[in-house]
Design an enzyme around this catalytic site. Structure first.
Site, PDB file in Angstrom:
ATOM      1  N   LYS A 145      -4.634  -9.060 -10.057  1.00 12.47           N
ATOM      2  CA  LYS A 145      -5.729  -8.995  -9.122  1.00 12.47           C
ATOM      3  C   LYS A 145      -6.734  -8.243  -9.240  1.00 12.47           C
ATOM      4  CE  LYS A 145      -5.725  -7.743  -4.598  1.00 12.47           C
ATOM      5  NZ  LYS A 145      -5.428  -7.671  -3.435  1.00 12.47           N
ATOM      6  N   LYS A 182       0.876  -0.925  -0.023  1.00 12.09           N
ATOM      7  CA  LYS A 182      -0.035  -0.064  -0.212  1.00 12.09           C
ATOM      8  C   LYS A 182       0.887   1.256  -0.165  1.00 12.09           C
ATOM      9  CE  LYS A 182      -4.119  -2.043   1.990  1.00 12.09           C
ATOM     10  NZ  LYS A 182      -4.934  -2.365   3.286  1.00 12.09           N
ATOM     11  N   LYS A 205      -9.932  -2.736  -5.586  1.00  7.98           N
ATOM     12  CA  LYS A 205     -10.862  -1.446  -5.605  1.00  7.98           C
ATOM     13  C   LYS A 205      -9.823  -0.402  -6.081  1.00  7.98           C
ATOM     14  CE  LYS A 205     -13.564  -2.918  -1.703  1.00  7.98           C
ATOM     15  NZ  LYS A 205     -12.671  -3.350  -0.441  1.00  7.98           N
TER      16      LYS A 205
HETATM   17  P1  TYM Z   1     -11.027  -6.034   1.310  1.00 12.46           P
HETATM   18  O1  TYM Z   1     -12.141  -4.936   1.678  1.00 12.46           O
HETATM   19  O2  TYM Z   1      -9.808  -5.575   0.763  1.00 12.46           O
HETATM   20  O3  TYM Z   1     -11.704  -7.374   0.689  1.00 12.46           O
HETATM   21  C1  TYM Z   1     -12.698  -7.975   1.145  1.00 12.46           C
HETATM   22  C2  TYM Z   1     -12.635  -9.294   0.817  1.00 12.46           C
HETATM   23  O4  TYM Z   1     -12.404  -9.581  -0.623  1.00 12.46           O
HETATM   24  C3  TYM Z   1     -11.355 -10.461  -0.780  1.00 12.46           C
HETATM   25  N1  TYM Z   1     -10.799 -10.093  -2.098  1.00 12.46           N
HETATM   26  C4  TYM Z   1     -10.683 -11.156  -3.389  1.00 12.46           C
HETATM   27  N2  TYM Z   1     -10.642 -12.375  -3.312  1.00 12.46           N
HETATM   28  C5  TYM Z   1     -10.333 -12.868  -4.320  1.00 12.46           C
HETATM   29  N3  TYM Z   1      -9.837 -12.086  -5.627  1.00 12.46           N
HETATM   30  C6  TYM Z   1      -9.798 -10.899  -5.604  1.00 12.46           C
HETATM   31  N4  TYM Z   1      -9.264 -10.103  -6.649  1.00 12.46           N
HETATM   32  C7  TYM Z   1      -9.967 -10.038  -4.072  1.00 12.46           C
HETATM   33  N5  TYM Z   1     -10.082  -8.825  -4.010  1.00 12.46           N
HETATM   34  C8  TYM Z   1     -10.468  -8.842  -2.831  1.00 12.46           C
HETATM   35  C9  TYM Z   1     -10.439 -10.188   0.251  1.00 12.46           C
HETATM   36  O5  TYM Z   1      -9.583 -11.051   0.431  1.00 12.46           O
HETATM   37  C10 TYM Z   1     -11.387 -10.034   1.491  1.00 12.46           C
HETATM   38  O6  TYM Z   1     -11.589 -11.015   2.088  1.00 12.46           O
HETATM   39  N6  TYM Z   1      -8.593  -6.414   5.964  1.00 12.46           N
HETATM   40  C11 TYM Z   1      -9.697  -6.723   5.061  1.00 12.46           C
HETATM   41  C12 TYM Z   1     -10.890  -6.318   5.825  1.00 12.46           C
HETATM   42  C13 TYM Z   1     -11.047  -6.917   7.152  1.00 12.46           C
HETATM   43  C14 TYM Z   1     -11.256  -8.371   7.569  1.00 12.46           C
HETATM   44  C15 TYM Z   1     -11.181  -8.052   9.169  1.00 12.46           C
HETATM   45  C16 TYM Z   1     -11.451  -9.629   6.956  1.00 12.46           C
HETATM   46  C17 TYM Z   1     -10.907  -6.065   8.455  1.00 12.46           C
HETATM   47  N7  TYM Z   1     -11.036  -6.795   9.393  1.00 12.46           N
HETATM   48  C18 TYM Z   1     -11.290  -9.395   9.818  1.00 12.46           C
HETATM   49  C19 TYM Z   1     -11.515 -10.620   7.829  1.00 12.46           C
HETATM   50  C20 TYM Z   1     -11.292 -10.459   9.137  1.00 12.46           C
HETATM   51  C21 TYM Z   1      -9.917  -6.105   3.712  1.00 12.46           C
HETATM   52  O7  TYM Z   1      -9.175  -4.978   3.384  1.00 12.46           O
HETATM   53  O8  TYM Z   1     -10.546  -6.809   2.690  1.00 12.46           O
END
Ligand code: TYM
Length: 320
Positions: free
Chosen positions: A189, A110, A192
């Site tokens: 990948k 990041k 967002k």
């Molecule tokens: P975030 O908001 O980036 O993404 C949400 C979920 O989507 C999955 N994801 C993907 N999976 C497969 N292919 C992709 N291209 C792809 N892009 C996103 C992410 O792996 C995620 O599961 N840190 C976390 C949010 C969070 C969280 C937590 C998750 C905060 N606290 C506690 C689990 C448990 C995040 O930024 O996800």
């Protein structure tokens, strides 16, 4: 069994979020007590427009509900409606070795992409550990990019338990291989922040345009096409039945069909897959109080569960 996961409201949700996490999480709501939340505290590490944060938070709630999250089975809530998690995060930070956080690649990625290297961004995995541990979670369905963060949560829990006794339950990540990394329109990948996403709420015209715009090689129509690494096939496999996928693969290998035809079929399959989502989303948008009511009830339930674990932790460390 407790199942927990979160999504940051840092932009509109895309197919990667859906296939990587939302669909598996929604399936799991049948298998145990599920807690799913909108990670708005986490989103503050990248979103500094209050208006955007409000809009994106509502979008996440709408998208989860429209995708099939059943508030009768799963608890849906905003992370910040359970402020207890920030207290646990602080307590956990006192047992978290610096080296553990320094090894986290998400932070380095990041910062390399231009996000400000704030303390919040660095300490992000500690808050995420608190999210997971405060609900005594057994299983955390996530995409592969979150694997290291779930391992960090486990490591922090082990450390805490070594010092203070067995107060915290050890969680496991649940990552489905077939959807662990959903590729975006550029083959990287889907993310967002990479500008390579197809959003769940994408209008039909731009959805079609994005699919039809997928870059392909210059193999002539009549020639066989490589199935290896084909983005069209990778995306098709997310929604096609095994027979449909085999048929498309066979057609690739036979030659005689242009990529444009496959893209049309891919669009048809993807767009069709989200028909129920669109219907449910339109219904939810027509009753604006519904989402708020679900979140309010979710906050109450989540807070009650969080207080149990925080109470245990406060006692274990000697705060009460
Ligand atoms: P975030 O908001 O980036 O993404 C949400 C979920 O989507 C999955 N994801 C993907 N999976 C497969 N292919 C992709 N291209 C792809 N892009 C996103 C992410 O792996 C995620 O599961 N840190 C976390 C949010 C969070 C969280 C937590 C998750 C905060 N606290 C506690 C689990 C448990 C995040 O930024 O996800």
């Amino acid at each position: 069994m407790r199942i927990l996961s979160g999504i940051q409201p840092s932009g509109r949700l895309h197919l990667g979020n859906y296939f990587g996490m939302m669909r598996p999480a929604i399936e799991l709501q049948e298998k145990g007590e599920a807690f799913y939340f909108i990670a708005d505290y986490h989103a503050l590490t990248s979103i500094q427009s209050p208006a955007d944060l409000r809009v994106f938070s509502r979008e996440v709630a709408l998208d989860l509900l429209a995708s099939g999250l059943d508030p009768g089975r799963a608890v849906l809530f905003r992370q910040s409606d359970v402020p207890e998690v920030t207290e646990l995060s602080w307590i956990l930070s006192t047992v978290t070795p610096m080296g553990l956080l320094q090894r986290c690649h998400s932070y380095k990625d990041k910062v390399a992409r231009g996000l400000a290297a704030s303390h919040g961004l660095f300490a992000y995995p500690v808050l995420m550990a608190a999210d997971i541990l405060i609900y005594d979670s057994d299983l955390v369905p996530v995409g592969r990019d979150q694997k290291q963060h779930v391992e960090v949560a486990r490591d922090i829990a082990i450390k805490f338990n070594e010092i203070y006794g067995q107060a915290l339950k050890l969680p496991e990540a649940e990552i489905r291989d077939s959807v662990a990394v959903v590729p975006g329109l550029d083959g990287q990948k889907m993310s967002k922040s990479y500008g390579n996403g197809i959003f769940l709420s994408e209008p039909e015209g731009s959805f079609r345009k994005k699919v039809m715009g997928i870059k392909t090689d210059s193999t002539p129509v009549e020639a066989p096409k490589s199935i290896e690494g084909s983005l069209i096939l990778q995306l098709y496999r997310l929604v096609g039945t095994p027979a449909e996928c085999r048929a498309m693969e066979a057609s690739f290998q036979a030659g005689g069909t242009g990529y444009g035809e496959y893209k049309k079929e891919l669009f048809r399959a993807l767009w069709g897959h989200f028909a129920n989502y669109r219907r449910r989303r339109a219904e939810l948008e027509a009753s604006p109080g519904r989402v708020e009511a679900v979140l309010e009830e979710g906050a109450m339930k989540a807070r009650a569960a969080a207080r149990v674990v925080l109470g245990r932790v406060r006692k274990a460390v000697g705060l009460c």
